[in-house]
Design a protein around this motif. Sequence first.
Motif, short mmCIF file in Angstrom:
data_model
loop_
_atom_site.label_atom_id
_atom_site.label_comp_id
_atom_site.label_asym_id
_atom_site.label_seq_id
_atom_site.Cartn_x
_atom_site.Cartn_y
_atom_site.Cartn_z
N ARG A 146 5.17 1.62 0.69
CA ARG A 146 6.01 2.13 -1.91
C ARG A 146 6.92 3.47 -0.63
O ARG A 146 8.06 3.88 -0.21
N ALA A 168 7.69 8.43 -9.38
CA ALA A 168 6.78 9.21 -9.18
C ALA A 168 6.46 9.48 -8.05
O ALA A 168 5.53 10.74 -8.09
N ILE A 169 6.39 8.84 -7.36
CA ILE A 169 5.43 8.59 -5.53
C ILE A 169 6.34 9.35 -4.75
O ILE A 169 5.63 9.60 -4.20
N ASN A 217 0.63 -1.32 0.37
CA ASN A 217 -0.39 -0.28 0.03
C ASN A 217 0.94 1.34 -0.08
O ASN A 217 2.22 1.25 0.00
N ILE A 218 0.19 1.90 -0.16
CA ILE A 218 0.78 4.00 0.11
C ILE A 218 2.38 4.14 1.25
O ILE A 218 3.11 4.24 0.53
N ARG A 242 13.13 2.88 -11.12
CA ARG A 242 12.32 4.16 -12.50
C ARG A 242 11.16 5.09 -11.92
O ARG A 242 11.38 6.39 -11.55
N LYS A 243 10.06 3.94 -12.37
CA LYS A 243 9.42 4.34 -11.98
C LYS A 243 8.16 4.90 -10.60
O LYS A 243 7.82 5.33 -10.75
N ARG A 244 9.03 4.07 -9.81
CA ARG A 244 8.75 4.58 -8.35
C ARG A 244 9.03 5.76 -8.11
O ARG A 244 8.53 6.24 -6.67
N ASP A 293 5.87 -0.36 -10.95
CA ASP A 293 7.83 -0.72 -10.12
C ASP A 293 7.29 -0.84 -8.66
O ASP A 293 8.08 0.30 -7.92
N ALA A 304 1.77 9.96 -9.25
CA ALA A 304 2.00 9.66 -7.48
C ALA A 304 0.87 8.50 -7.30
O ALA A 304 1.20 7.01 -7.34
N PRO A 315 7.00 12.79 -4.27
CA PRO A 315 5.56 14.03 -4.27
C PRO A 315 5.15 13.32 -2.70
O PRO A 315 4.67 14.11 -1.56
N ALA A 316 4.11 12.14 -2.53
CA ALA A 316 4.07 11.51 -1.72
C ALA A 316 4.56 11.60 -0.48
O ALA A 316 3.70 11.18 1.04
N LEU A 373 1.76 15.14 -7.67
CA LEU A 373 0.89 14.03 -6.66
C LEU A 373 0.24 13.41 -7.90
O LEU A 373 0.15 11.94 -8.00
#
Lengths: 413, 354
Positions: free
Chosen positions: A177, A368-369, A173-174, A364-366, B33, B24, A371-372, B21
Amino acid sequence: MIYALYIIVFVICVYTLRHYCFTLNRLFGFQRHPYIDTDTADWPVVTILVAAHNEEKVIASILSALMKVNYPAEKLLVIPVNDRSQDHTREIIDRFVHDFPARIRAFHRTGGKPGKAAALKDAMELVDTEVILIFDADYIPGAGLIKQLVAPFFDPEVGGVMGRVVPLNCGTNILTRLLDLERSGGYQVDQQARMNLRLVPQHGGTVAGVRRSALHEIGGWNDNTLTEDTDLTYRLLLHGWKTAYQNRSECYEEVPEVWPVRIKQIMRWARGHNQALVTYGGRLLFGDHHATLRERLDGALLLGVYAMAPMTILGWTLALALFYKGTALLHGLIAVLGVTTYAAVGNFAAFFEIAAAVRLDGNRKRLAILPALALGFVVSVCAVSKAAISQTYGYFVRAEFHWDKTERFRTAS
Amino acid sequence: MAYLFVVLLLLLSGTLVGLPLLPAICELRQKQDAEPLKVIQQHAGDIRYFASSFATLIKELEPLVNRSRTSGDVCRGVLPDGSQYIIMRTVDELPRMQKQNDLFLCPNVIAFSNDVTCPGQIKFAKELYVHGQFRGGDCNQYRAVLGMSGIRLGKRSSVLRWAHAAFELVADEECQLYGRVSAAGYLTISQGCRFFRLNAPRINIGQGSGNNPANRVPREPGVSVPLRRVLHHGDVIIEAGEVVYGSIVARGKLHLRSGAKVVGSIKSNKDLVIENEAVVEGGVICSERMIVGSRCTLLGPIIAERSMVLYHGTVCGDLQKPTTVSSPEIQVQEGVVIFGTLWARQSGSVWGRA
């Protein structure tokens, strides 16, 4: 009031600079992995202590994994330290002892002081080897890990060793991550940079090892602390022993999957760290001991990391109070430049560190998280500040020692 | 009207905060990923990992190899990874090869079912398997070699990925051993060779070093670890002939003069110099440059974080208790013997005694 705010801003800037130094070192500096190539040796006899308190969900996995490691079987003794468990941990351990009588020796603790350090302290009566490795029960060591963790002990200056912790349940979950990103930054960049720069890599108390003679020299396990790992790091340092960090000695762990468990965990870490700050801070900076100047400075900054959260909240409060009071903190353009620069560069430091760590890990794609992470930051600042306040209050009312065990989420195998 | 502005301002602020966000949220929903970091690095740990994998692949061809050995048949086929293989008894059956940059290119996986002596200047672009003794010609280039008996690499040959011999592996002068090179028996590398990672029960540096009497100095009887550790904040010199019981840690330079002996381990946080005929029974660790003189005996792991020079006659480890010698840069003189692993992360080279 304004000078207090200046001091806080200065300290925050020092930590910001520290983040940048570590990240740039990891990206462009000389990387130290001195012991990782040691694949052939006259391997010493090793004891592995597995700390277990109500671990029926996970204990079988780690014991099975330890029975499959690539280390001479006759030189490896596993001691599961069953600390007052009230579930089926004891039965599971006894089953393994029955299956591997020469390789696993159980230590069932039914009473005594609570806490991991107290349990390890009691278990030492069964240990007669120079090298001791420590794992928490939720970890799953790979086949080559034991040799990698033992190799640094051929260096007579090394008293402790620390491997890298990698979340196994990161995709849940968030929260998991975010914790995965935090761990990445903390180990891949922070710990390794401290190793590179000959600063103070921190002993993490799991996926870790300690030299018995060093432990004896510093007075054994301290069962009055909430974080025996931080305590151990500083006592080793003060006595001239190094902690070696092995970034490529990775081991899976289970991270908390729900916020209340995470909050409890970070509050315990904060209390333990602050306890170490009070106990060793002054001695480390000004005492007569074996640490070098750079170790003293970095060690002090490392001790202060959990004090930064209440300090940040205090800084925000002071800034607001001064603003409404009408006090000018800085004048004109300087104020604008200062605030803009910090907003653009300063706040970015921790994100930069984590982004660099993720890149070094080849993911790489992780990213994106990223800012969270602000969410994780807010929760951590509040939890750590609450811990600091309750700890200060507890100090005055002489509150009893309390240990919170981290809950497990894995299904028993 | 004022309310409308407030609402618009709030919407704008919300958008500006929410925009970063968005990726995200997408990643959290799609989990593109979200796998844990892969930490099981068997290929990184075991020097024979690739050789063992290839041996497993070849084992499936064993009936064909046996048939080729007895009847002389040439067998062709395709391996599970898509590579074409040819099994043959002699080099005469090698397919016609095209010349490419002074080398004749052999594009297939080759399996020799018998002892073979191979001509020079061939580039084996795929793996080479030899069921018997293999002697390679000069200036050959191998991607990978697996020999079920001995392997001898001719002068100026190169191994790009790995080589493993079930008994002895000899690399003649000026070979370039880029990948992992190992032998289950002896490994000998000659003058002018360059290497990265070598492993064998006994590694002879230079062809004459096989006669080097290893284990000249027996371990101190009756001494068991842990011994006392002494920490020095400056430079340390152990005088000639002096015997130290215990481990030494120097925050400065460390110098062992000729014939000095340490029954324990040593560590220098700067340069480390060990003069001729010195003995260290434990680990030898150095944070900067290490120089080890002639005829020294070092029994524990030997690690230098910057560079290392080993002079002739020095013996590292012993047959019963092999060890690791590692540094980013290693220069080793003919006449050195190492039991275990010799690992130069950036460059390793052998130079002669003349």
